[in-house]
Write an enzyme that holds these catalytic residues in place. Structure first.
Site, PDB file in Angstrom:
ATOM      1  N   LYS A 170       0.802  -0.989  -0.229  1.00  0.00           N
ATOM      2  CA  LYS A 170      -0.264  -0.004  -0.240  1.00  0.00           C
ATOM      3  C   LYS A 170       0.893   1.178   0.544  1.00  0.00           C
ATOM      4  CE  LYS A 170      -4.548   1.672   2.819  1.00  0.00           C
ATOM      5  NZ  LYS A 170      -4.602   1.893   3.794  1.00  0.00           N
ATOM      6  N   SER A 173      -9.985   2.629   2.876  1.00  0.00           N
ATOM      7  CA  SER A 173      -8.667   3.149   1.498  1.00  0.00           C
ATOM      8  C   SER A 173      -7.881   1.987   1.164  1.00  0.00           C
ATOM      9  CB  SER A 173      -8.133   4.362   2.661  1.00  0.00           C
ATOM     10  OG  SER A 173      -7.144   3.407   3.095  1.00  0.00           O
ATOM     11  N   SER A 196     -10.280  -0.167   7.247  1.00  0.00           N
ATOM     12  CA  SER A 196      -9.757   0.485   5.485  1.00  0.00           C
ATOM     13  C   SER A 196      -9.328  -1.003   5.045  1.00  0.00           C
ATOM     14  CB  SER A 196      -8.729   0.950   5.674  1.00  0.00           C
ATOM     15  OG  SER A 196      -9.351   3.211   5.433  1.00  0.00           O
TER      16      SER A 196
END
Lengths: 483, 476
Positions: free
Chosen positions: A76, A151, A175
């Site tokens: 990420k 997210s 997330s």
């Protein structure tokens, strides 16, 4: 090969039936084909990836390979990685190349894993739809008109579309779990403090926790073995003996007590999600688990308290992006204050600005007690609810989100409506507990639906055990989007 | 109208730790800009603070020395504001639960002692420096200082004159340097004072409105600034004006204070507990360990010196003006066993010379061992006080021992009775007039004769012996 699990790939590498370089090339080729459609990656660097893969092959040849050496993964884009752009999905950091590695990145490197690239995300991890990225929205591979969740949408989509076997992710209010649920993959958010936050770009420090998305619970366990561990550079990292998170995978579920919080099955839950969760409960019962009715009475208060605490911390954490030392700086400005204002006006997107303003407001003189202090008190009550509930059960089970993935653009005009969809995930972060999302079915429109499992503090091994046993008996996690 | 002055001080002491309070970067002064700022000090994305416990140790030291309460749970908070030399956009400080609360310190005002109460002392990190010169309309930022540990020591508004304020600042300065928690280098900003000043009509109970003079780095500036500010406030009030709460700066060139910002412009710092740092738990063991590492405190040492070496309170106080001075004294006194004589030399001749040269005991060219060597030769009557002074002068400019100088210059006092008798007889023979005067009752004539003997001995004859033998011969 592309569809193989992390475990299977590790086995093939160990057996010598495939090299790390071959694996990396196969994934990179697939990413090249599909990323223009899905937008799961922000940064790719074929040369760097292949150099890492060759180094892993050399390490294997030298006889010093670990269990995951040579296996590719994606990070990420908020884990700082030396020499890679670490943008956090923000224009503010579009030009920021990290000079150092996050603890998680160090651990993966030490294990010999190979970085395929950096995944897209909601800007500074703020969002539930992955529409808040400076690099554009990520598309759900099951239906490109659907949001992938956020997210960690880029990481979830990369795994779901088989662009990587596994990806790192973070979870501040859901997330990891929510995009995993919307993308039909498995996600694990560990207990707060299990994975070091060192090098994770901060959103809300007391809630942020690094974790993983993968095809299976077993792969999550293998990854957590790599990622977890005490790190003295993070004062909130918990010092405990190292453990093998895969040790309980094979344990039968007979005698398991599953708590069903009645507040999670009340008004607001869509019937098809309820049906999926009920079916999963039936499967666990079949395996010998018993079901207990539990109550988490302050669940509804998790939304207001989270949306006070997280923005408060964010407003302070994001103050460092001032255009002075790194990152975006406005091209023209009259003086210092003008430089700050233009830089931040240009560098941050709408959702980030909204949360900075909310956070600044709730910390302001005269409002602090009414908002921040009160939210902290509610947070304590929420944590106590779980302590009570875990007196009568081993794991808590419920939905991840009220509905399957909604359409891209459908909630853009109503941020509060989007916040409300976090109702089942926020409490876990406020309490600091571990949680998982496990694929458990599909909505009528073909979009995946996940099942949430919540464990007691440091109960990751038990949680992974339940998820693994569920996956042994079901095939939701092996289903793939048609691409 | 008679006005009463009310003063309180906030002192930022830089703690002398090797590394910064939340990072491993060095705190050494004077390095090239931004060479002592690591990723954490630069506030890169993703970095986290880790508390340097050595800074807490030093705060505990001060708390113990002041008789304060050490908060067993203390909390770091974020003080949020934007400034280019504040890399994170917030300063990590302590708000609700500081490490040290309460306590007191005694100040000496002539013969009187007054006790000043402390409110609190809290740990925080320093900011960097903005450099506004040499950049052609731009500002430079040096983050070497960013993250340096500070202990902000806040007094109660207990001071009623500028003299008291200066005495308090000096006493605190002595203490923090004594405790080894601050290097005391005021030019480098290791001890910076903010002074809150207000005035009120004599007899009024309520405080007047205060103005805060920021960032004074010398006791002289403190005195000048506070005096100017007090007069300014009295003038305002006597002209029928009102004092507005404000922060002001002192300009050493003009000797005046000027407004920096009013209360209306005050920041809302939006303090909240720093979620990156756990509360600091200071258990009894931690406190006990720090206690065990503490040097003897000035007050205790003063009392012990008076008792052990038979010194006056005044002498003992002078010797304990700094730890270095006290250690010097003890080393010298221990070597020669002559505490009283050593004290006289340190507080007399040595102090006068250091004062003349503007140095402290560390600058004394005669170390404690050499001083002890000199004192021993006085104690055993090898040197008269006059000769001792001569030897001391020679020692100041070289590194020879007292004995080596006595040997080299032949300065041994002559106490040999035969030799002195011979010189006395010569003097009597050579000065019949003086002898006659003495015998006629003029006592003074004896001194003239003794002077002749001393002269003949080149000052080395034991003066007491000379006088005694002279008297005997003349009255025989």
């Amino acid at each position: 090969m592309i569809n193989a699990s992390l475990k299977a790939l590790a086995g093939q590498l160990a057996a010598g039936t495939v090299s790390s370089e071959e694996l990396a090339r196969a994934y990179l080729d697939r990413i090249e084909t599909l990323n223009p459609l899905l937008n799961a990656f922000i940064s790719l660097d074929r040369d760097k990836t292949l150099a890492e893969a060759r180094a892993a092959d050399a390490r294997r040849a030298a006889g010093s390979a670990g269990p995951l050496t040579g296996v590719p993964l994606a990070h990420k884009d908020l884990f700082c990685q030396q020499g890679w752009k670490t943008s956090c999905g923000s224009r503010m950091l579009d030009n920021f190349v990290s000079p150092y590695d996050a603890h998680v990145v160090e651990q993966c490197k030490a294990a010999g894993m190979v970085t395929l690239g950096r995944t897209n995300m909601d800007e500074f991890a703020m969002g539930s739809s992955n529409e808040n990225s400076w690099y554009g929205p990520v598309k759900n591979p099951w239906d490109v008109n659907a949001i992938p969740g956020g997210s960690s949408g880029g990481s979830a989509v990369a795994v779901a579309a088989r662009l990587t076997p596994v990806a790192t992710a973070t979870d501040t209010g859901g997330s990891i779990r929510q995009p995993a649920s919307h993308c039909g993959i498995t996600g694990l958010k560990p207990t707060y403090g299990v994975v070091s936050r060192y090098g994770m770009v901060a959103f809300a420090s007391s809630l942020d926790q690094g974790g993983v998305v993968a095809q299976t619970a077993e792969d999550c366990a293998l990854m957590l073995n790599v990622m977890a561990g005490f790190d003295k550079r993070d004062s909130t990292s918990v010092e405990r003996a190292a453990e093998d998170y895969a040790r309980d995978l094979a344990r039968p579920l007979a005698g398991l007590k599953v708590g069903l919080p009645r507040e999670y099955f009340a008004e607001g839950l869509s019937p098809e999600v309820a049906r999926v969760v009920e079916a999963a409960v039936a499967e666990l019962k079949k395996q010998g688990a018993t079901v207990v009715d539990v109550s988490l009475p302050n669940t509804a208060l998790s939304i207001p308290s989270y949306y006070v605490i997280a923005p408060a911390e964010a407003s302070s954490n994001l103050s460092r992006y001032d255009g002075v030392r790194y990152g975006h700086r406005a091209a023209e400005y009259a003086d210092l204050v003008d430089m700050y204002e233009k830089t931040r006006a240009e560098g941050f997107g709408a959702e980030v600005k909204r949360r900075i303003m909310v956070g600044t407001y709730v910390l302001s003189h005269g409002y602090y007690d009414a908002y921040y202090i009160k939210a902290q008190k509610i947070r304590r009550l929420i944590a106590n609810d779980f302590v009570e509930a875990f007196k009568s059960c081993d794991v808590i089970l419920g939905p991840v989100a009220p509905t399957a993935a909604f359409d891209l653009g459908s909630m853009n005009n109503d941020p509060v409506e989007m916040y409300l969809s976090d109702i089942y995930t926020l409490s876990v972060n406020l309490a600091g507990l571990p949680g998982m999302s496990v694929p458990a079915g599909f909505a009528a429109n073909g979009r995946p639906i996940g099942l949430q499992l919540i464990g007691n503090y440091f109960g990751e091994a038990r949680l992974l055990n339940v998820a693994h046993q569920f996956q042994l008996a079901t095939d939701w996690h092996t289903q793939q989007p048609a691409l | 109208m008679k006005w009463e002055v009310v003063i309180g001080l906030e002192v930022h002491t830089q703690l002398s730790t090797v590394s910064k309070i939340f990072s491993g970067a060095s705190t050494a002064f004077g390095a090239a800009p931004n060479t002592q700022a690591c990723n954490i000090d630069l506030a890169y994305p993703g970095v986290l603070p880790v508390l340097n416990e050595a800074a807490v140790d030093k705060a505990i030291r001060l708390g113990l020395a002041l008789g304060s309460k050490i908060n067993q749970k203390n909390v770091f908070a974020r003080k949020n504001y934007f400034y280019p030399d504040l890399p994170k956009g917030y300063q990590i400080s302590q708000m609700d639960l500081p490490v040290v609360e309460g306590g007191q310190i005694a100040i000496q005002l002539g013969d009187e002692e007054k006790v000043i109460r402390l409110t609190r002392a809290h740990l925080e990190e320093d900011a960097g420096k903005s450099l506004h010169e040499d950049f052609h309309g731009l500002s430079g930022i040096d983050l070497n200082r960013a993250g340096t540990p500070l202990l902000e020591i806040v007094s109660e508004p207990d001071m009623r004159s500028v003299e008291e304020a200066v005495a308090y600042a000096r006493a605190l300065y002595t203490l923090v340097t004594w405790l080894g928690i601050c290097d005391g280098n005021m030019q480098e900003g290791s001890f910076r004072m903010d002074v809150n000043v207000s005035v009120r009509p004599q007899g009024q109970e309520a405080f007047g409105t205060r103005r805060e003079i920021k960032n004074l780095n010398s006791f002289r500036f403190l005195e000048q600034a506070a005096k100017y500010e007090i007069q300014w406030q009295i003038d305002q009030l006597e002209d029928g004006g009102k004092i507005q709460q404000a922060t002001v700066l002192f300009d050493p060139d003009t000797g005046e204070t000027r407004m920096m910002r009013s209360k209306e412009d005050a920041h809302d710092y939006r303090y909240f507990p720093d979620p990156d740092l756990l509360p600091v738990r200071i258990g009894d063991e931690w406190i006990a360990r720090v206690k065990g590492e503490m040097p003897e405190l000035p007050e205790q040492m003063k009392a012990r010196f008076a008792e052990q070496y038979g010194l006056s309170a005044y002498d003992a106080a002078l010797l304990t003006a700094s730890l270095a001075q006290a250690r010097y004294f003890e080393a010298a006194a221990g070597d020669c066993g002559q505490g009283k004589l050593v004290a006289n030399w340190i507080n007399g001749e040595i102090a006068a010379r250091l004062n003349r040269d503007g140095g402290d005991i560390a600058a004394c060219p005669i170390g404690p061992q050499r001083l002890a060597g000199l004192v021993m030769r006085i104690a055993d009557a090898t040197l008269s006080s006059k000769l001792a002074k001569q030897v001391f002068d020679a020692m100041w400019d070289c590194d020879l021992s007292a004995d080596a100088i006595i040997e080299r210059d032949g300065l041994k006092q002559v106490s040999d009775v035969g030799a002195i008798e011979k010189m006395v007889e010569d003097a009597i023979a050579a000065n019949p007039k003086a002898v006659e005067e003495f015998r006629a009752g003029k006592e003074k004539a004896l001194n003239a004769l003794a002077g002749q003997v001393m002269k003949a001995s080149k000052g080395k004859a034991n003066p007491a012996q000379v006088l005694e033998i002279l008297k005997n011969k003349l009255t025989a």
